[in-house]
Design an enzyme around this catalytic site. Sequence first.
Site, PDB file in Angstrom:
ATOM      1  N   ALA A 190      74.839  21.402  30.547  1.00 20.81           N
ATOM      2  CA  ALA A 190      74.729  20.769  29.267  1.00 20.81           C
ATOM      3  C   ALA A 190      75.702  21.069  28.109  1.00 20.81           C
ATOM      4  CB  ALA A 190      73.309  21.340  28.606  1.00 20.81           C
ATOM      5  N   ASP A 225      78.780  19.303  29.324  1.00 20.13           N
ATOM      6  CA  ASP A 225      78.605  17.832  28.930  1.00 20.13           C
ATOM      7  C   ASP A 225      78.920  17.643  27.331  1.00 20.13           C
ATOM      8  OD1 ASP A 225      75.930  17.293  31.324  1.00 20.13           O
ATOM      9  OD2 ASP A 225      78.148  17.038  31.465  1.00 20.13           O
ATOM     10  N   LEU A 235      80.782  10.106  37.246  1.00 20.10           N
ATOM     11  CA  LEU A 235      79.693   9.401  36.249  1.00 20.10           C
ATOM     12  C   LEU A 235      79.743   9.722  35.207  1.00 20.10           C
ATOM     13  CD1 LEU A 235      77.210   8.759  39.319  1.00 20.10           C
ATOM     14  CD2 LEU A 235      78.991   7.344  38.771  1.00 20.10           C
ATOM     15  N   LYS A 286      70.580  11.955  43.099  1.00 19.57           N
ATOM     16  CA  LYS A 286      71.860  12.554  42.708  1.00 19.57           C
ATOM     17  C   LYS A 286      71.885  13.908  43.316  1.00 19.57           C
ATOM     18  CE  LYS A 286      74.799  13.959  38.741  1.00 19.57           C
ATOM     19  NZ  LYS A 286      75.340  15.298  39.568  1.00 19.57           N
ATOM     20  N   GLU A 335      78.296  13.325  50.061  1.00 18.91           N
ATOM     21  CA  GLU A 335      78.101  14.556  49.557  1.00 18.91           C
ATOM     22  C   GLU A 335      77.686  15.513  50.786  1.00 18.91           C
ATOM     23  OE1 GLU A 335      77.536  16.367  45.499  1.00 18.91           O
ATOM     24  OE2 GLU A 335      78.238  14.611  46.221  1.00 18.91           O
ATOM     25  N   CYS A 338      74.196  56.995  29.549  1.00 22.14           N
ATOM     26  CA  CYS A 338      74.840  58.293  29.044  1.00 22.14           C
ATOM     27  C   CYS A 338      73.952  59.363  28.599  1.00 22.14           C
ATOM     28  CB  CYS A 338      76.195  57.784  27.904  1.00 22.14           C
ATOM     29  SG  CYS A 338      75.371  57.426  26.285  1.00 22.14           S
TER      30      CYS A 338
END
EC number: 6.5.1.2
Length: 696
Positions: A37, A40, A86, A125, A181, A440
Amino acid sequence: MAQAGPTPQQAIARLRAEIEQHNIRYYVHDDPSVPDAEYDALMRDLQALEAEHPELVTPDSPTQRVGAAPLAEFGSVRHAVPMLSLGNAFDEEDVRAFDKRVADTLRGAGLLGLDQQVEYFCELKLDGLAISLRYEEGRLAQAATRGDGQTGEDVTANIRTIKGVPLRLHGAPRVLEVRGEVLMNRAEFERLNRTQAARGEKVFVNPRNAAAGSLRQLDPRITAQRPLRFFAYSWGEVHGLPEGMPTRFDEPAPGVRVASTLPRDTHGGMLDWLAELGLPVNLRHNHRERGADGLLAFYERIGKLRADLPYDIDGVVYKVDALPSQRVLGFVARAPRFALAHKFPAEEAVTQLLGIEVQVGRTGAITPVARLAPVFVGGVTVTNATLHNEDEIRRKDVRIGDTVIVRRAGDVIPEVVGPVLEKRPADAREFVMLTACPICGSAIERPEGEAIARCTGGLFCAAQRKQTLLHAAGRKALDIEGLGEKLIDQLVDADRVKSLADIYSLTAFELAALERMGKKSAENLVAAIDQARRPALGRLLFALGIRHVGETTARDVARHFGSMERIMDASEEALLAVPDVGGVVAGSIRRFFAEPHNREIVEQLTQQGVHPQAEAEPEGTSLAGKTFVLTGTMPNWTRDEATRRILAAGGKVSGSVSKKTAYLVTGEDAGSKLTKAQELGVPVLDEDGLKALLGL
């Protein structure tokens, strides 16, 4: 006097540089550095700026190509037909706008009646690695990754090891380039990770990462052992249809007939043909739909099936089905106009909160982290999630032993949303903040009025030292490529690096002796360190990790004073003269340089040949010096997107309303900021008003 904001040219250059770095991490190293996101949004910002200033568009802009250059270890392959990405849709409005653009164009070309709807071929996709297979005379001749869209990596030897990829096709054209793919099923991914863990080898983050890492092995024998799959979804170059196959004609406009090199006239028909040739095509869930309503119905239907699929998907793809219509619609430089990817939002899942531990940040901030029973969410197996701070734990009423809802925010950062109260066990325990640092042993204190508790150990604390060095080496600071978390851990644990200056004294010989560091990697890191000896002054100031001094403030202070010496010697009054630097920031800078140890580090940096370069003054814009405050939820823009656009136009964004606020930008649920703005007479804008002010 207010400092001028960046010019459009500077804003475009900055966005391009940031996107290119993300591309390298994602496409070349298969290691995304930001959520999809966020990437994009950066790309949309760049596209918007270039649309406003077309004279600034250059062939090497990220909007004009895809991804990043291939790695040197593999041979390069030039794609005969570019492998484009795309355009993306994130909501219903984006989908309807896409359908309207397509329909209007096709009606204008006489290919769609006024009462007709566009027919689309809808697909899943797939979340894997894009690959091109080239067949010559029916034999697999070459396989290549997408790379930058123009040139990819030659992975022929590795692709040949995937059982589902045919080495020979019968009845194929003389030249056939198939796009698809490579991926890994979730069950196979889990099995592979169990095997890797049992061998003491690296486990993969998610199935996409596993598929990419497996395919890009230099040794094909390793790839052959990995359970990879391939699905074809498109094609590139096609020449020389087999004899006997009749010539097919397209009609791209009324009365115009053109001989086609393809055997079918629709996208779906072409996929059927590829399947007939023997190529694996994921046909089960593909479907034809008409108009925007049909597309949205397909999206909703697949969203409900997503969790039950054997492999990961991150959205659906819509393509105009008729190939003549595709040709009329054409392409922009980066993507086809006839196709759109509609992405899914982040996922949520339910699991058990096993415990709460704390992490120590570079400024000593103590962050509670939830240790979770492993749960698959947002494409990865999540075992840890942020709880932010003690107040947030109390607000959400999260307890150890609870069943909790986990959300992978932005598809990257997992967080605990809250408990499932009806499943709370009787022995659930409340979290109690530690009083001593687990690293520590120094005291943990929570300053009055602050939500964050802090370790008081400073650089005595190894955890803070590590995070400080990691911050300094980061992309927004000194940008030392190759100096990552695991390497810094080794250097600090060995007591070799105690301060930032020590980084510049590292040698290739001693680095090569460290775990996972060979001679070449060590030499590359030393070269990267050498390149960081002349950073911009603002970057070096930011790298020092001064509390409350972010990237923008560091740059503003650097521009105002011009040298590190002047910054170090600046009084609090002088620092307050820097635009947007208030008492908290000025006091923090002054206290930092009042500490002899910190001044000593700067002196050591100089001795190591680190010479910061003065920051250039930006040219003015119409919004330069104007401060905006954002509140509520805007209908289209996210707050991050609005912020980026304001900054790109030279404005500034603050978190609170004051007399210095130029505009309050509101959305739904504006809250108390709107009331205060009205009391102070601050102009109030909605999203459309902001767009108008920005000239959009």
